[in-house]
Design a protein around this motif. Structure first.
Motif, PDB file in Angstrom:
ATOM      1  N   VAL A  37      14.760  -2.161  -9.489  1.00 56.88           N
ATOM      2  CA  VAL A  37      14.419  -2.727  -8.184  1.00 56.88           C
ATOM      3  C   VAL A  37      13.928  -1.617  -7.253  1.00 56.88           C
ATOM      4  O   VAL A  37      14.658  -0.655  -7.003  1.00 56.88           O
ATOM      5  N   GLY A  38      12.697  -1.731  -6.794  1.00 59.91           N
ATOM      6  CA  GLY A  38      12.163  -0.754  -5.840  1.00 59.91           C
ATOM      7  C   GLY A  38      12.716  -1.022  -4.448  1.00 59.91           C
ATOM      8  O   GLY A  38      12.953  -2.179  -4.078  1.00 59.91           O
ATOM      9  N   VAL A  39      12.940   0.050  -3.682  1.00 59.37           N
ATOM     10  CA  VAL A  39      13.406  -0.099  -2.300  1.00 59.37           C
ATOM     11  C   VAL A  39      12.424   0.642  -1.400  1.00 59.37           C
ATOM     12  O   VAL A  39      12.100   1.804  -1.653  1.00 59.37           O
ATOM     13  N   LEU A  40      11.907  -0.036  -0.382  1.00 63.80           N
ATOM     14  CA  LEU A  40      10.988   0.598   0.564  1.00 63.80           C
ATOM     15  C   LEU A  40      11.582   0.501   1.957  1.00 63.80           C
ATOM     16  O   LEU A  40      11.999  -0.577   2.388  1.00 63.80           O
ATOM     17  N   ILE A  41      11.617   1.635   2.655  1.00 60.12           N
ATOM     18  CA  ILE A  41      12.206   1.685   3.989  1.00 60.12           C
ATOM     19  C   ILE A  41      11.188   2.270   4.952  1.00 60.12           C
ATOM     20  O   ILE A  41      10.558   3.283   4.646  1.00 60.12           O
ATOM     21  N   GLY A  42      10.998   1.623   6.104  1.00 59.10           N
ATOM     22  CA  GLY A  42      10.044   2.147   7.077  1.00 59.10           C
ATOM     23  C   GLY A  42       9.792   1.137   8.166  1.00 59.10           C
ATOM     24  O   GLY A  42      10.532   0.162   8.310  1.00 59.10           O
ATOM     25  N   ASP A  43       8.738   1.386   8.975  1.00 59.50           N
ATOM     26  CA  ASP A  43       8.432   0.385   9.999  1.00 59.50           C
ATOM     27  C   ASP A  43       7.436  -0.648   9.493  1.00 59.50           C
ATOM     28  O   ASP A  43       7.420  -1.777   9.966  1.00 59.50           O
ATOM     29  N   ALA A  44       6.620  -0.281   8.508  1.00 59.15           N
ATOM     30  CA  ALA A  44       5.675  -1.235   7.925  1.00 59.15           C
ATOM     31  C   ALA A  44       5.387  -0.796   6.500  1.00 59.15           C
ATOM     32  O   ALA A  44       4.529   0.049   6.266  1.00 59.15           O
ATOM     33  N   VAL A  45       6.140  -1.309   5.561  1.00 59.50           N
ATOM     34  CA  VAL A  45       6.050  -0.807   4.191  1.00 59.50           C
ATOM     35  C   VAL A  45       5.804  -1.899   3.151  1.00 59.50           C
ATOM     36  O   VAL A  45       5.610  -1.598   1.976  1.00 59.50           O
ATOM     37  N   GLU A  46       5.781  -3.154   3.610  1.00 56.74           N
ATOM     38  CA  GLU A  46       5.723  -4.252   2.662  1.00 56.74           C
ATOM     39  C   GLU A  46       4.504  -4.148   1.748  1.00 56.74           C
ATOM     40  O   GLU A  46       4.550  -4.461   0.565  1.00 56.74           O
ATOM     41  N   GLU A  47       3.374  -3.670   2.346  1.00 60.83           N
ATOM     42  CA  GLU A  47       2.118  -3.609   1.593  1.00 60.83           C
ATOM     43  C   GLU A  47       2.217  -2.751   0.331  1.00 60.83           C
ATOM     44  O   GLU A  47       1.403  -2.870  -0.574  1.00 60.83           O
ATOM     45  N   PHE A  48       3.205  -1.842   0.267  1.00 63.56           N
ATOM     46  CA  PHE A  48       3.311  -0.964  -0.901  1.00 63.56           C
ATOM     47  C   PHE A  48       4.115  -1.590  -2.038  1.00 63.56           C
ATOM     48  O   PHE A  48       4.200  -1.027  -3.125  1.00 63.56           O
ATOM     49  N   VAL A  53       5.589  -2.464  -8.194  1.00 62.15           N
ATOM     50  CA  VAL A  53       5.693  -3.410  -9.308  1.00 62.15           C
ATOM     51  C   VAL A  53       4.696  -3.019 -10.399  1.00 62.15           C
ATOM     52  O   VAL A  53       5.019  -2.991 -11.590  1.00 62.15           O
ATOM     53  N   ALA A  54       3.465  -2.667  -9.990  1.00 60.87           N
ATOM     54  CA  ALA A  54       2.442  -2.295 -10.969  1.00 60.87           C
ATOM     55  C   ALA A  54       2.887  -1.094 -11.809  1.00 60.87           C
ATOM     56  O   ALA A  54       2.502  -0.956 -12.964  1.00 60.87           O
ATOM     57  N   ALA A  57       8.394  -1.485 -11.476  1.00 59.91           N
ATOM     58  CA  ALA A  57       9.545  -2.114 -10.815  1.00 59.91           C
ATOM     59  C   ALA A  57       9.504  -3.617 -11.104  1.00 59.91           C
ATOM     60  O   ALA A  57       8.434  -4.221 -11.133  1.00 59.91           O
ATOM     61  N   ASP A  58      10.665  -4.233 -11.336  1.00 60.73           N
ATOM     62  CA  ASP A  58      10.691  -5.668 -11.604  1.00 60.73           C
ATOM     63  C   ASP A  58      10.565  -6.466 -10.322  1.00 60.73           C
ATOM     64  O   ASP A  58       9.987  -7.535 -10.288  1.00 60.73           O
ATOM     65  N   ARG A  59      11.146  -5.931  -9.246  1.00 61.58           N
ATOM     66  CA  ARG A  59      10.957  -6.531  -7.936  1.00 61.58           C
ATOM     67  C   ARG A  59      11.237  -5.469  -6.891  1.00 61.58           C
ATOM     68  O   ARG A  59      11.640  -4.344  -7.221  1.00 61.58           O
ATOM     69  N   VAL A  60      11.002  -5.831  -5.620  1.00 63.53           N
ATOM     70  CA  VAL A  60      11.097  -4.836  -4.557  1.00 63.53           C
ATOM     71  C   VAL A  60      11.829  -5.438  -3.361  1.00 63.53           C
ATOM     72  O   VAL A  60      11.627  -6.606  -3.028  1.00 63.53           O
ATOM     73  N   VAL A  61      12.687  -4.637  -2.743  1.00 64.70           N
ATOM     74  CA  VAL A  61      13.342  -5.042  -1.493  1.00 64.70           C
ATOM     75  C   VAL A  61      12.842  -4.109  -0.399  1.00 64.70           C
ATOM     76  O   VAL A  61      12.849  -2.887  -0.574  1.00 64.70           O
ATOM     77  N   ARG A 168       1.036  -6.573 -12.844  1.00 68.33           N
ATOM     78  CA  ARG A 168       2.230  -7.369 -13.112  1.00 68.33           C
ATOM     79  C   ARG A 168       2.592  -8.078 -11.822  1.00 68.33           C
ATOM     80  O   ARG A 168       2.142  -7.699 -10.758  1.00 68.33           O
ATOM     81  N   SER A 169       3.421  -9.074 -11.928  1.00 67.54           N
ATOM     82  CA  SER A 169       3.873  -9.663 -10.677  1.00 67.54           C
ATOM     83  C   SER A 169       5.385  -9.531 -10.554  1.00 67.54           C
ATOM     84  O   SER A 169       6.107  -9.523 -11.536  1.00 67.54           O
ATOM     85  N   GLY A 170       5.824  -9.368  -9.336  1.00 68.62           N
ATOM     86  CA  GLY A 170       7.247  -9.221  -9.071  1.00 68.62           C
ATOM     87  C   GLY A 170       7.486  -9.585  -7.620  1.00 68.62           C
ATOM     88  O   GLY A 170       6.607  -9.448  -6.775  1.00 68.62           O
TER      89      GLY A 170
END
Ligand SMILES: Cc1cc2nc3c(=O)[nH]c(=O)nc-3n(C[C@H](O)[C@H](O)[C@H](O)COP(=O)(O)OP(=O)(O)OC[C@H]3O[C@@H](n4cnc5c(N)ncnc54)[C@H](O)[C@@H]3O)c2cc1C
Ligand SMILES: Cc1cc2nc3c(=O)[nH]c(=O)nc-3n(C[C@H](O)[C@H](O)[C@H](O)COP(=O)(O)OP(=O)(O)OC[C@H]3O[C@@H](n4cnc5c(N)ncnc54)[C@H](O)[C@@H]3O)c2cc1C
Lengths: 321, 257
Positions: A37-48, A53-54, A57-61, A168-170
Motif C-alpha cells: 500500500v503506497g502512502v502519500l502525504i502532502g497538501d496536494a498529492v493525489e495525482e501521484f 500503482v504503475a 503498489a496495489d493501492r494508495v492512501v 495497472r489499476s488500484g
C-alpha cells in the motif's frame, strides 16, 4: 505469512522520486505475496497515486492537509500514524532520504519497533527476509533481521531495482487527518543543489576535487555530466576551497552515492571520500599522480591532466552516443 | 540553560576494518568521538557560554569510553555521565540505546539536547529522533546553524544539500551536521581541568531498567567485508587512444553507458 506493507512515496520537483519506486520493490519482497500500500502525504498529492500503482503498489492512501505542504516530523508523524492505525501494516518501507531518515525513527519509536536503516539489499522474502546494510562507512556490511513485530526498513537510493512500470489499476483513497500542534514552523528553503538530476539518485556522477582548481574548472565536468544524463559531485577538498557548494560533497560527511558510473577527476581518494562512493558499480579515476589512492578503487584509470582528458571524453561520447 | 550532549565512541575514520569470528576486531584500533558528536559538543559549549548553564555529556558504553568523555570535558563540557552496560546487555540496537538514554534524561528537565546526526560506525541516524520521541520533545535533524533567543529557537538545517530555515522552541533535541561549527581542540589547561571534572558512572540498575525492557528489536546475523575488487586497469598509450578505449570499455565491458 503474506504481509501488508506500507511504502511512503516522496516527491521532488513535482514528480515521484525513484527511491519511492525502489521502496515498492523492497516492499513486494517483504510482503511475500501480500499487499503493498503506497502512502502519500502532502497538501496536494493525489495525482501521484496512479504512478505508485504503475510501479507495483496495489493501492494508495493519501493524507492531504494545508499543514502538510512542507515536511515536519510532527505533521508527517501524525499523518503517517493515522494511516498505520487504519491499515495495521506488518511492514513499512521508507527511502533513506532526508524525510525518511528524519521520520522513520519517530514512527519506529511510537510503534516500539525495530528499524533497519539504509538497506542496500534484501535476501529472501516474506518472513525469511534478511536485510543487508553497510556499516563503518561502507568498509563492512551486516546482515540484519527483525526479531519480531513489524518489519521496518529504509532503503538507500539506487541499490534495489524498481519493478517495471505497468499499466495497472488500484484504488487511491484519501484519509482525513486533523494535523495540529506543529512545533516547527518552516520559514524558507534556500535552494543550493542544482536543478535536474538528483545527486543521490544519479546513475552517472562526474565528481571533481581540488585538482579542478576553480569554479570555472567544474564547467567541463558539468558538460560531460549533462551529456551522460548525470550529476556533478565533489570532494570536500573542492568544497573547502569554495570551487563549489557543499551540497555537492560526497563522502563520509557528505552524500553517500552508488551510481552505475562514478568518474573521479582530480580527487586523491582520501578514505573519507571513498566512504561516500566506493560502492559505486564502476569507478573511473582521472588523476595526474599515478600514485593517487583513488586508483586503488578504480576499475579504470587514466593518468593525465583532467583538463585534457574530460573534454576529450565528452567529444568521444558524443561520437558514439 | 540545562544542556545535554549524546556522545558515541567510534572507530577512528582512518581505521582499517578487520572481521574475525563474526565480529569487528577492536584490538589495537584507535577510537575517537564520533565526528558529528564533536560538532554537537562544540555547539553546546557555545550556547552555554552565551546563555549560561551547564553542559553534560552522556555516553553508553564500557570503561574505555571514559577517554572520549574526558576529551569532551577538556573541550569545555562541565560534567560527564558514563552509562556502563558491559555487565548487563550483550546485544544492543538503536531501540536499546535510545531507551536507556531517555530513561536517564526523563527527569533531568533538559532545555536542549544535542546529538550527532549519524554515528559513522553503526550509521543508522536513529538514536537522536528516538530519544526525542521517548521524551515527548520536538527534534530537528542535520542542523547547520542554531540561535536561541529566550524560548524561541531559529535553525537552519541541511536537507540533501538545500538549506531549510525554521523556527521552533525549547525544550528541543537537535542533531548536528557538518558545517554547524569548527570543533575546538582541547587546550592543555582544558585537559588538566578535565581530570578533576565530575564523571558519574551508572549501570542499568541505577536507572531502574530491567534487561528485558531493553532487549534489542533487531538481530545481526553476519558481519562481513565487501568482496575485494579485482585490481583496476590503468590505461596506457597515447592519451587519445586511452580515451577511446575507456569509452569502449564503459559501453561494452562494464555496460554502464
Ligand atoms: C572527519 C573528516 C571527514 C571528512 N569528510 C569528507 C567527505 O565527506 N568527503 C570528502 O571528499 N572528504 C572528506 N574529508 C577530507 C578528506 O580527508 C580529504 O582531505 C579530501 O577528500 C581531499 O579532497 P581532494 O581529493 O579533492 O584533494 P587533494 O587530496 O588535494 O587531491 C587533489 C588531487 O588532484 C590531483 N590533481 C591536481 N591537478 C590535477 C589535474 N590538472 N588533473 C588531474 N588530477 C589533478 C592531485 O594529483 C591530487 O591527487 C574528511 C576529513 C575528515 C578528517
Ligand atoms: C555493549 C554494546 C553492545 C552492542 N551490541 C550490538 C549488537 O549486538 N548488534 C548491533 O548491531 N549493534 C550493537 N551495538 C551497537 C549499538 O547498538 C549501536 O551502535 C547504537 O544503538 C547506536 O546506533 P548507531 O550506531 O546507528 O547510531 P546513530 O543512531 O547513527 O547515532 C546518532 C547519534 O546518537 C547518539 N548516540 C548513538 N549511540 C550512542 C551511545 N552509545 N551513547 C550516547 N549517544 C549515542 C550520538 O549522538 C550519535 O551521533 C552494541 C553497542 C554496545 C555499546
Amino acid at each position: 505469512m503474506a504481509k501488508k506493507v506500507l511504502v511512503l512515496g516522496e516527491t521532488r520537483e513535482g514528480a515521484l522520486r525513484n527511491v519511492s519506486f525502489e521502496a515498492i520493490a523492497a516492499a513486494k519482497k517483504i510482503s511475500g505475496g501480500g499487499e503493498v500500500v503506497g502512502v502519500l502525504i502532502g497538501d496536494a498529492v493525489e495525482e501521484f497515486g496512479a504512478e505508485l500503482v504503475a510501479y507495483g503498489a496495489d493501492r494508495v492512501v493519501t493524507v492531504e492537509h494545508p499543514h502538510l505542504k512542507s515536511y515536519t516530523s510532527d505533521g508527517y508523524g501524525q499523518a503517517f500514524m493515522a494511516v498505520v492505525e487504519q491499515e495495521k501494516p506488518e511492514g513499512l518501507v521508507f527511502g533513506h532520504t532526508a524525510v525518511g531518515k528524519d521520520l522513520a525513527p519517530k514512527i519506529a519509536s511510537k510503534l516500539q519497533a525495530g528499524l533497519i536503516s539504509d538497506v542496500t539489499d534484501i535476501e529472501g522474502e516474506g518472513d525469511d527476509a534478511v536485510f543487508i546494510r553497510p556499516i563503518f562507512s561502507g568498509k563492512a556490511f551486516e546482515k540484519v533481521k527483525l526479531k519480531d513485530g513489524i518489519d521496518f526498513i529504509t532503503v538507500r537510493a539506487n541499490n534495489i531495482a524498481p519493478l517495471e512500470r505497468q499499466e495497472r489499476s488500484g484504488d487511491v483513497s484519501s484519509l482525513s487527518v486533523d494535523i495540529t500542534n506543529l512545533r516547527t514552523i518552516i520559514k524558507n528553503v534556500v535552494r543550493k543543489s542544482t536543478e535536474g538530476v538528483d545527486l543521490s539518485e544519479a546513475k552517472v556522477i562526474v565528481a571533481g576535487g581540488r585538482g579542478v582548481k576553480s569554479t570555472e574548472g567544474f564547467e567541463p565536468l558539468q558538460e560531460l555530466a549533462n551529456l551522460l544524463g548525470g550529476a556533478v559531485g565533489a570532494s570536500r577538498g573542492a568544497c573547502d576551497a569554495d570551487y563549489c557548494d557543499y551540497s555537492l560533497q560526497i563522502g563520509q560527511t557528505g552524500k553517500v552515492v552508488t551510481p552505475d558510473l562514478y568518474i573521479a577527476a582530480g580527487i586523491s581518494g582520501a578514505i573519507q571520500h571513498m566512504a561516500g562512493m566506493s560502492n559505486s558499480k564502476v569507478i573511473v579515476a582521472i588523476n595526474k599522480d599515478p600514485e593517487a589512492n583513488i586508483f586503488k578503487v578504480a576499475d579504470y584509470g587514466i593518468v593525465g591532466d583532467l583538463f585534457d582528458v574530460i573534454p576529450m571524453l565528452t567529444e568521444e561520447f558524443k561520437k558514439v552516443m | 540553560m540545562n544542556i545535554y550532549v549524546l556522545v558515541k565512541r567510534t572507530f577512528d575514520t582512518e581505521e582499517k576494518i578487520v572481521v574475525s569470528g563474526g565480529k569487528i576486531q577492536e584490538d589495537g584500533a584507535e577510537f575517537i568521538i564520533n565526528p558529528y558528536d564533536e560538532y554537537a559538543i562544540e555547539e553546546a559549549i557555545t550556547v552555554r557560554d552565551a546563555h549560561g548553564g551547564e553542559v553534560t555529556v552522556i555516553t553508553i558504553g564500557n570503561d574505555e569510553a571514559e577517554k572520549q568523555l574526558r576529551t569532551a570535558l577538556a573541550m569545555g563540557a562541565d560534567k560527564a555521565v558514563l552509562i556502563n552496560t558491559e555487565d548487563d546487555v550483550e546485544e544492543m540496537d538503536q531501540f536499546t540505546s535510545a531507551y536507556i538514554l531517555a530513561e536517564y534524561l526523563k527527569d533531568k528537565e533538559a532545555d536542549l539536547i544535542l546529538a550527532g546526526n549519524v554515528a559513522i560506525d553503526g550509521g543508522s541516524g536513529q538514536v537522536g529522533p528516538r530519544v526525542a520521541d521517548l521524551l515527548g520533545i520536538n527534534y530537528v535533524t542535520t542542523i547547520t546553524s542554531l540561535s536561541i533567543d529566550g524560548e524561541k529557537v531559529s535553525i537552519v538545517r541541511d536537507i540533501e544539500g538545500d538549506a531549510e530555515e525554521l523556527e521552533t522552541s525549547l525544550p528541543l533535541l537537535v542533531t548536528a551536521q557538518q558545517g554547524l561549527n569548527e570543533p575546538r581542540y582541547p587546550s592543555l589547561p582544558g585537559i588538566m581541568k578535565a581530570k578533576k571534572k565530575p564523571l558519574e558512572e551508572l549501570e542499568l540498575d541505577d536507572l531502574d531498567i530491567e534487561e528485558d525492557d531493553v532487549e534489542a528489536k533487531t538481530e545481526t546475523i553476519e558481519i562481513y567485508l565487501p568482496p575485494k575488487k579485482a585490481a583496476g586497469r590503468i590505461l596506457e598509450g597515447d592519451l587519445s587512444n586511452q580515451v577511446t578505449e575507456l569509452v569502449g570499455l564503459l559501453r561494452n565491458e562494464a555496460k554502464v553507458i
